[in-house]
Design a protein around this motif. Structure first.
Motif, short mmCIF file in Angstrom:
data_model
loop_
_atom_site.label_atom_id
_atom_site.label_comp_id
_atom_site.label_asym_id
_atom_site.label_seq_id
_atom_site.Cartn_x
_atom_site.Cartn_y
_atom_site.Cartn_z
N SER A 50 0.85 -1.19 0.00
CA SER A 50 0.00 0.00 0.00
C SER A 50 0.88 1.24 0.00
O SER A 50 1.01 1.94 1.01
N GLY B 156 -8.03 -2.63 -4.61
CA GLY B 156 -7.35 -1.36 -4.80
C GLY B 156 -6.44 -1.42 -6.02
O GLY B 156 -5.66 -2.35 -6.17
N ARG B 157 -6.55 -0.43 -6.88
CA ARG B 157 -5.72 -0.39 -8.09
C ARG B 157 -4.23 -0.24 -7.78
O ARG B 157 -3.38 -0.63 -8.57
N ALA B 158 -3.91 0.30 -6.61
CA ALA B 158 -2.51 0.50 -6.23
C ALA B 158 -1.99 -0.64 -5.34
O ALA B 158 -0.95 -0.51 -4.71
N ASP B 159 -2.70 -1.76 -5.33
CA ASP B 159 -2.30 -2.91 -4.51
C ASP B 159 -0.97 -3.46 -5.02
O ASP B 159 -0.87 -3.94 -6.15
N THR C 58 -4.40 -6.16 -10.03
CA THR C 58 -5.82 -6.26 -10.41
C THR C 58 -6.01 -7.28 -11.52
O THR C 58 -7.06 -7.94 -11.58
N LEU D 106 -13.15 -1.48 -8.42
CA LEU D 106 -11.73 -1.13 -8.35
C LEU D 106 -11.62 0.29 -7.80
O LEU D 106 -12.26 1.21 -8.33
N LEU D 107 -10.85 0.45 -6.75
CA LEU D 107 -10.69 1.75 -6.11
C LEU D 107 -9.35 2.37 -6.50
O LEU D 107 -8.30 1.76 -6.28
N ASP D 108 -9.42 3.57 -7.07
CA ASP D 108 -8.21 4.29 -7.45
C ASP D 108 -7.44 4.73 -6.21
O ASP D 108 -8.03 5.03 -5.16
N ASP D 109 -6.13 4.77 -6.33
CA ASP D 109 -5.25 5.27 -5.27
C ASP D 109 -5.40 4.53 -3.94
O ASP D 109 -5.18 5.10 -2.87
#
Length: 158
Positions: free
Chosen positions: A50, A106-109, A114, A132-135
């Motif tokens: 993260s 999370g897209r930044a995982d 993803t 999908l959650l940005d940032d």
């Protein structure tokens, strides 16, 4: 985490995800991972998984307390593949779920890409929705509690 068969299949096809998942292989080695799961090791994993999330300073104390002797939390990973014959049988016996699924990623995982979740809807014939959650990285409830709450309520009220 994606459906187990989706995760397994897509990970085996993705050198990048195999690299991201190397910690699972490390956790199979006796004693080595215990040394790696000290405060600095936990900080490194959090930063990789993260990258945009900086928890409050006291959060690391809570995590370390929860890890205890570190053997217990790692037992999950060790039991996942052992014995290997049982693991293979569990994988082959996996059936589609009769429970609808809301999948939030999370897209930044930095732990699970993803792309590794692609194709999992087929395992949820009773209903599937992916968000999908940005940032947002790997720790969605900590990083984006309001967004998670919003999507959970929308799913439950649909």
């Amino acid at each position: 985490v994606p459906h187990p068969l989706t995760f397994l299949t897509n990970t085996l096809r993705s050198p990048a995800q195999l690299y991201r998942s190397r910690y699972m292989a490390l956790f199979q080695l006796p004693f080595v991972p215990l040394r790696r799961m000290d405060r600095e090791g936990v900080k490194r994993l959090r930063a990789q998984w993260s990258p945009g999330f900086v928890p409050p300073a006291e959060y690391l104390d809570v995590v370390m307390s929860g890890l205890g002797d570190r053997a217990g939390p790692l037992a999950y990973y060790r039991a996942m593949f052992r014995p290997f014959g049982d693991f293979a049988r569990r994988v082959r016996a996996t059936a589609p779920s009769s429970v609808p699924m809301l999948y939030v990623h999370g897209r930044a995982d930095g732990c699970i890409a993803t792309e590794v979740a692609r194709g999992q809807a087929r395992y949820y014939p009773a209903g599937f929705r992916q968000v999908l959650l940005d940032d947002v990285g790997h720790f969605i409830p900590l990083e984006a509690p309001d967004a998670l709450h919003h999507h959970l309520l929308a799913w439950l009220n649909a």
